[in-house]
Write a protein that holds these residues in place. Structure first.
Motif, PDB file in Angstrom:
ATOM      1  N   ARG A   1       0.867  -1.074   0.118  1.00 60.82           N
ATOM      2  CA  ARG A   1       0.061  -0.043   0.006  1.00 60.82           C
ATOM      3  C   ARG A   1       0.867   1.350  -0.035  1.00 60.82           C
ATOM      4  NH1 ARG A   1      -3.881   2.715  -1.798  1.00 60.82           N
ATOM      5  NH2 ARG A   1      -4.771   4.061  -0.475  1.00 60.82           N
TER       6      ARG A   1
ATOM      7  N   GLU B   1       3.959   1.408  -1.292  1.00 56.82           N
ATOM      8  CA  GLU B   1       4.439   1.593  -2.937  1.00 56.82           C
ATOM      9  C   GLU B   1       3.253   2.302  -3.310  1.00 56.82           C
ATOM     10  OE1 GLU B   1       5.728  -1.630  -5.920  1.00 56.82           O
ATOM     11  OE2 GLU B   1       6.312  -2.186  -3.637  1.00 56.82           O
ATOM     12  N   GLU B   2       2.224   1.871  -3.411  1.00 61.22           N
ATOM     13  CA  GLU B   2       1.143   2.325  -4.270  1.00 61.22           C
ATOM     14  C   GLU B   2       0.919   3.844  -4.000  1.00 61.22           C
ATOM     15  OE1 GLU B   2      -2.806   0.117  -3.470  1.00 61.22           O
ATOM     16  OE2 GLU B   2      -1.790  -1.858  -4.132  1.00 61.22           O
TER      17      GLU B   2
ATOM     18  N   GLY C   1       3.058   5.855  -2.947  1.00 62.54           N
ATOM     19  CA  GLY C   1       4.401   6.385  -3.303  1.00 62.54           C
ATOM     20  C   GLY C   1       4.142   6.790  -4.980  1.00 62.54           C
ATOM     21  N   LYS C   2       3.623   5.930  -5.663  1.00 67.11           N
ATOM     22  CA  LYS C   2       3.386   5.868  -7.003  1.00 67.11           C
ATOM     23  C   LYS C   2       2.299   7.036  -7.621  1.00 67.11           C
ATOM     24  CE  LYS C   2       5.056   1.522  -8.204  1.00 67.11           C
ATOM     25  NZ  LYS C   2       4.580   0.088  -8.668  1.00 67.11           N
ATOM     26  N   LEU C   3       1.566   7.575  -6.642  1.00 59.79           N
ATOM     27  CA  LEU C   3       0.461   8.424  -6.891  1.00 59.79           C
ATOM     28  C   LEU C   3       1.124   9.616  -7.244  1.00 59.79           C
ATOM     29  CD1 LEU C   3      -2.039   7.865  -4.241  1.00 59.79           C
ATOM     30  CD2 LEU C   3      -2.109   6.908  -6.648  1.00 59.79           C
TER      31      LEU C   3
END
Length: 183
Positions: free
Chosen positions: A117, A119-120, A122-124
């Motif tokens: 979560r 990591e997700e 962080g990609k936003l």
């Protein structure tokens, strides 16, 4: 013969490490009481004192009294208490170890999910660059749904969207229309 306990089998240092600061006084009182019992037990002899029955036979004139007492005294056997609890404690320890291992596996799974979560997230897009549409697409549960969820908690009046003005405002508007119509 009964087994003689030489020293305490309690690991006081390990318990002292785990005792919270608020319970240190109670722990020290308990340890002192335990040490007192151990000292009292160690002060007693391992074997009961030997009685010289021959001496008493020669000094006591009543026939058979000392022989009867000696027979009864030698028949007395004080059993050492049977250990009924060690097996139960070992079983409880095994169950606790299994529960700890199960908890470790569950915790590792939770940590793995949390890391995914993170990591997700962080990609936003950075929140400063994100639009309301982007936020609604990414987290639809956190955005306003006018039909089903018209406001955010704590649902104050400012959060509601009103299509119609308040009733008092309606009266004022109606009166204003009458005044305007009269001119």
């Amino acid at each position: 013969m009964a087994k003689r306990i030489v020293q305490s089998s309690v690991n006081w240092a390990a318990i002292a490490e785990r005792a919270p600061e608020t319970e240190k006084a109670a722990f020290l009182a308990f340890k002192a009481k335990s040490d007192g019992y151990l000292r009292k037990m160690l002060s007693a002899p391992a074997e009961p004192p030997k009685i010289d029955f021959a001496k008493y036979k020669s000094t006591i004139a009543v026939a058979g009294l000392v022989d009867n007492f000696e027979k009864q005294y030698s028949a007395v056997k004080i059993p050492y208490p049977e250990d009924k609890y060690t097996a139960a404690i070992i079983n409880d320890e095994k169950k606790t170890v299994q529960e700890i291992e199960k908890f470790k596996v569950q915790s590792a799974q939770s940590i793995k999910e949390a890391e995914l979560r993170i990591e997700e997230i962080g990609k936003l897009l950075p929140y400063s660059q994100m639009t309301y549409e982007d936020a609604a697409y990414i987290e639809p549960d956190l955005t306003i749904d006018i039909d089903n969820k018209p406001s955010f908690w704590p649902h104050t009046e400012e959060d509601y969207i009103f299509d119609e003005p308040e009733a008092a405002d309606n009266q004022q508007i109606g009166e204003q229309k009458k005044v305007d119509a009269g001119h």
